[in-house]
Design a protein around this motif. Structure first.
Motif, PDB file in Angstrom:
ATOM      1  N   PRO A   3      76.774  10.749  23.394  1.00 23.29           N
ATOM      2  CA  PRO A   3      75.958   9.854  22.554  1.00 23.29           C
ATOM      3  C   PRO A   3      75.229  10.614  21.457  1.00 23.29           C
ATOM      4  CG  PRO A   3      74.906  10.215  24.683  1.00 23.29           C
ATOM      5  CD  PRO A   3      76.262  10.830  24.782  1.00 23.29           C
ATOM      6  N   ILE A   4      75.055   9.961  20.317  1.00 23.09           N
ATOM      7  CA  ILE A   4      74.312  10.570  19.225  1.00 23.09           C
ATOM      8  C   ILE A   4      72.821  10.494  19.526  1.00 23.09           C
ATOM      9  CG2 ILE A   4      74.179   8.405  17.893  1.00 23.09           C
ATOM     10  CD1 ILE A   4      74.430  10.130  15.358  1.00 23.09           C
ATOM     11  N   SER A   5      72.084  11.515  19.130  1.00 25.94           N
ATOM     12  CA  SER A   5      70.642  11.507  19.369  1.00 25.94           C
ATOM     13  C   SER A   5      69.959  10.569  18.374  1.00 25.94           C
ATOM     14  CB  SER A   5      70.069  12.924  19.228  1.00 25.94           C
ATOM     15  OG  SER A   5      70.160  13.376  17.882  1.00 25.94           O
ATOM     16  N   TYR A   6      68.853   9.984  18.811  1.00 30.85           N
ATOM     17  CA  TYR A   6      68.069   9.152  17.898  1.00 30.85           C
ATOM     18  C   TYR A   6      67.562   9.993  16.720  1.00 30.85           C
ATOM     19  CZ  TYR A   6      67.800   4.988  20.875  1.00 30.85           C
ATOM     20  OH  TYR A   6      68.109   3.852  21.596  1.00 30.85           O
ATOM     21  N   SER A   7      67.200  11.246  17.009  1.00 26.59           N
ATOM     22  CA  SER A   7      66.651  12.104  15.953  1.00 26.59           C
ATOM     23  C   SER A   7      67.665  12.328  14.842  1.00 26.59           C
ATOM     24  CB  SER A   7      66.197  13.440  16.545  1.00 26.59           C
ATOM     25  OG  SER A   7      67.189  14.001  17.383  1.00 26.59           O
ATOM     26  N   ASP A   8      68.932  12.524  15.201  1.00 23.68           N
ATOM     27  CA  ASP A   8      69.970  12.660  14.178  1.00 23.68           C
ATOM     28  C   ASP A   8      70.199  11.342  13.442  1.00 23.68           C
ATOM     29  OD1 ASP A   8      70.722  15.331  14.231  1.00 23.68           O
ATOM     30  OD2 ASP A   8      72.187  15.061  15.814  1.00 23.68           O
ATOM     31  N   LEU A   9      70.300  10.278  14.192  1.00 17.05           N
ATOM     32  CA  LEU A   9      70.667   8.993  13.594  1.00 17.05           C
ATOM     33  C   LEU A   9      69.581   8.476  12.647  1.00 17.05           C
ATOM     34  CD1 LEU A   9      72.790   6.838  13.412  1.00 17.05           C
ATOM     35  CD2 LEU A   9      71.846   5.757  15.471  1.00 17.05           C
ATOM     36  N   ILE A  10      68.324   8.674  12.996  1.00 16.92           N
ATOM     37  CA  ILE A  10      67.225   8.219  12.141  1.00 16.92           C
ATOM     38  C   ILE A  10      67.265   8.931  10.791  1.00 16.92           C
ATOM     39  CG2 ILE A  10      64.708   8.320  11.852  1.00 16.92           C
ATOM     40  CD1 ILE A  10      64.537   7.729  14.912  1.00 16.92           C
ATOM     41  N   GLN A  11      67.500  10.237  10.804  1.00 25.41           N
ATOM     42  CA  GLN A  11      67.559  10.991   9.551  1.00 25.41           C
ATOM     43  C   GLN A  11      68.824  10.664   8.757  1.00 25.41           C
ATOM     44  OE1 GLN A  11      64.870  12.605   8.550  1.00 25.41           O
ATOM     45  NE2 GLN A  11      63.916  12.076  10.512  1.00 25.41           N
ATOM     46  N   LEU A  12      69.939  10.452   9.446  1.00 27.20           N
ATOM     47  CA  LEU A  12      71.172  10.071   8.759  1.00 27.20           C
ATOM     48  C   LEU A  12      71.055   8.681   8.138  1.00 27.20           C
ATOM     49  CD1 LEU A  12      73.798  11.441  11.282  1.00 27.20           C
ATOM     50  CD2 LEU A  12      73.434  12.256   8.955  1.00 27.20           C
ATOM     51  N   ALA A  13      70.303   7.799   8.786  1.00 29.13           N
ATOM     52  CA  ALA A  13      70.081   6.463   8.221  1.00 29.13           C
ATOM     53  C   ALA A  13      69.265   6.555   6.932  1.00 29.13           C
ATOM     54  CB  ALA A  13      69.367   5.570   9.233  1.00 29.13           C
ATOM     55  N   ALA A  14      68.304   7.484   6.897  1.00 26.08           N
ATOM     56  CA  ALA A  14      67.540   7.688   5.660  1.00 26.08           C
ATOM     57  C   ALA A  14      68.457   8.203   4.561  1.00 26.08           C
ATOM     58  CB  ALA A  14      66.403   8.687   5.910  1.00 26.08           C
ATOM     59  N   GLN A  15      69.346   9.123   4.898  1.00 26.29           N
ATOM     60  CA  GLN A  15      70.316   9.617   3.922  1.00 26.29           C
ATOM     61  C   GLN A  15      71.172   8.469   3.385  1.00 26.29           C
ATOM     62  OE1 GLN A  15      73.848  11.311   5.424  1.00 26.29           O
ATOM     63  NE2 GLN A  15      74.197  12.679   3.701  1.00 26.29           N
TER      64      GLN A  15
END
Length: 348
Positions: free
Chosen positions: A175-187
């Motif tokens: 599973p992808i981490s929330y920490s990665d996904l939150i920053q990628l969503a901002a990108q």
């Protein structure tokens, strides 16, 4: 008498690792250049024995060195190949994530300001003194997302959670981490705004807008940000009191918060879109401060140009730094073992 040690080379040629037929022009492999010097030496009967001992030893030393260099490549190559496989797996996974986020944001473009603030608020909990907090996904906990500074970010978090379900369903490396996904969503949110701007400049023509952004945009600047991929999630909420309520904070309070995490007026100005839903109102407030005003003016002018280069590059650079505050990046995250072929089932 002419003597050459090139005669020692052919025995090592079979040890050279074959070059794989990669088609990518960007793939390169380490190589060694070995210069062998041929000696032309005149001897007579009196010094023939001295010559043979000395030069045979020199030749043996050169041959041994060449062998060690070749065999060192043989030892390194398996690890290098494994690293390439991991990079490719992570790159493919990242491309799929971008597709999922792009689709989700395109359906709800009004969510972008909240996604940006969500990423910022998750990151600025970082405390340099204790090395705690930062972009660690702690904002996903109900006790943190319900804090006053995060009051209007629940919808953004819901988008993250829905995207995570889809991403985890096709992830082969866990599973992808929330920490990665939150920053990628901002990108993804930032990219969508720049693309939308390019489309508007082309009279609403999406095809021309995409071409304009491809030609003049700073898409290639995202390389460093995308290498910071492999953050770990926090197991508990970050301490309270570390994030201002941006819409109610004074410019001085914002400056002090940014200073505490190692940033100044320049970064504060370039992140104006992260500091609340109304970027224009935020910039009007920031422009009242003499330290921040020149940067607000600079980025407003940049956004009026076709390429928006200064604004976009500084925005990407700042988000890259903030999105990795205090994080130990696991560069093997989301990679997975390659399935081995069962040779016993092959019919030869």
């Amino acid at each position: 008498m002419a003597v050459s040690f090139l005669s020692s080379l052919p025995s090592f040629l079979p040890l050279l690792p074959p070059q794989p037929p990669f088609s990518s022009a960007t793939t390169s492999f380490p190589s060694h250049t070995v210069k062998l010097r041929c000696a032309h030496i005149k001897t007579d009967a009196n010094d023939q024995d001295r010559f043979s001992r000395r030069d045979v030893l020199q030749g043996f030393g050169g041959t041994l060195a060449l062998g060690l260099m070749v065999n060192s490549d043989l030892m390194v190559e398996p690890a290098y190949a494994a690293d390439l496989i991991q990079r490719r797996q992570r790159s493919e996974f990242l491309s799929s994530i971008k597709g999922t986020l792009y689709t989700a944001i395109k359906k709800n473009p009004d969510i972008v300001p909240s996604l940006l603030t969500l990423a910022l608020n998750d990151a600025v909990t970082y405390d340099k003194a204790t090395k705690s907090g930062g972009p660690n996904g702690s904002i996903r906990f109900s006790s943190e997302i319900s804090r006053p500074e995060n009051e209007k970010l629940s919808a953004a978090l819901s988008l993250i959670e829905e995207a995570k379900k889809e991403i985890d369903s096709y992830s082969k490396g866990g599973p992808i981490s929330y920490s990665d996904l939150i920053q990628l969503a901002a990108q993804s949110g930032i990219k969508s705004t720049f693309l939308a701007s390019a489309i508007r400049k082309c009279g609403g023509n999406e095809e021309k807008g995409n071409l304009l952004y491809s030609a003049y945009g700073s898409n290639g600047q995202w390389g460093l940000f995308e290498r910071q991929f492999g953050r770990s999630d926090a197991e508990a909420p970050d301490p309270e009191g570390r994030v201002p309520i941006w819409e109610k904070a004074s410019v001085q309070e914002m400056k002090e918060k940014f200073s505490a995490i190692g940033f100044g007026p320049r970064q504060l100005a370039v992140l104006s879109a992260f500091l609340g839903p109304d970027q224009s109102a935020t910039e009007e407030l920031l422009a009242s401060d003499p330290d921040v005003f020149p940067w607000v003016q600079k980025y407003q002018r940049s956004r009026e140009t076709v390429s928006q280069t200064d604004y976009e590059v500084d925005l990407i650079t700042t988000l890259t730094k903030i999105s990795s505050l205090g994080q130990q990046i696991n560069y093997e995250a989301y990679s997975y073992p390659v399935k081995k072929v069962d040779l016993s089932k092959l019919k030869l």
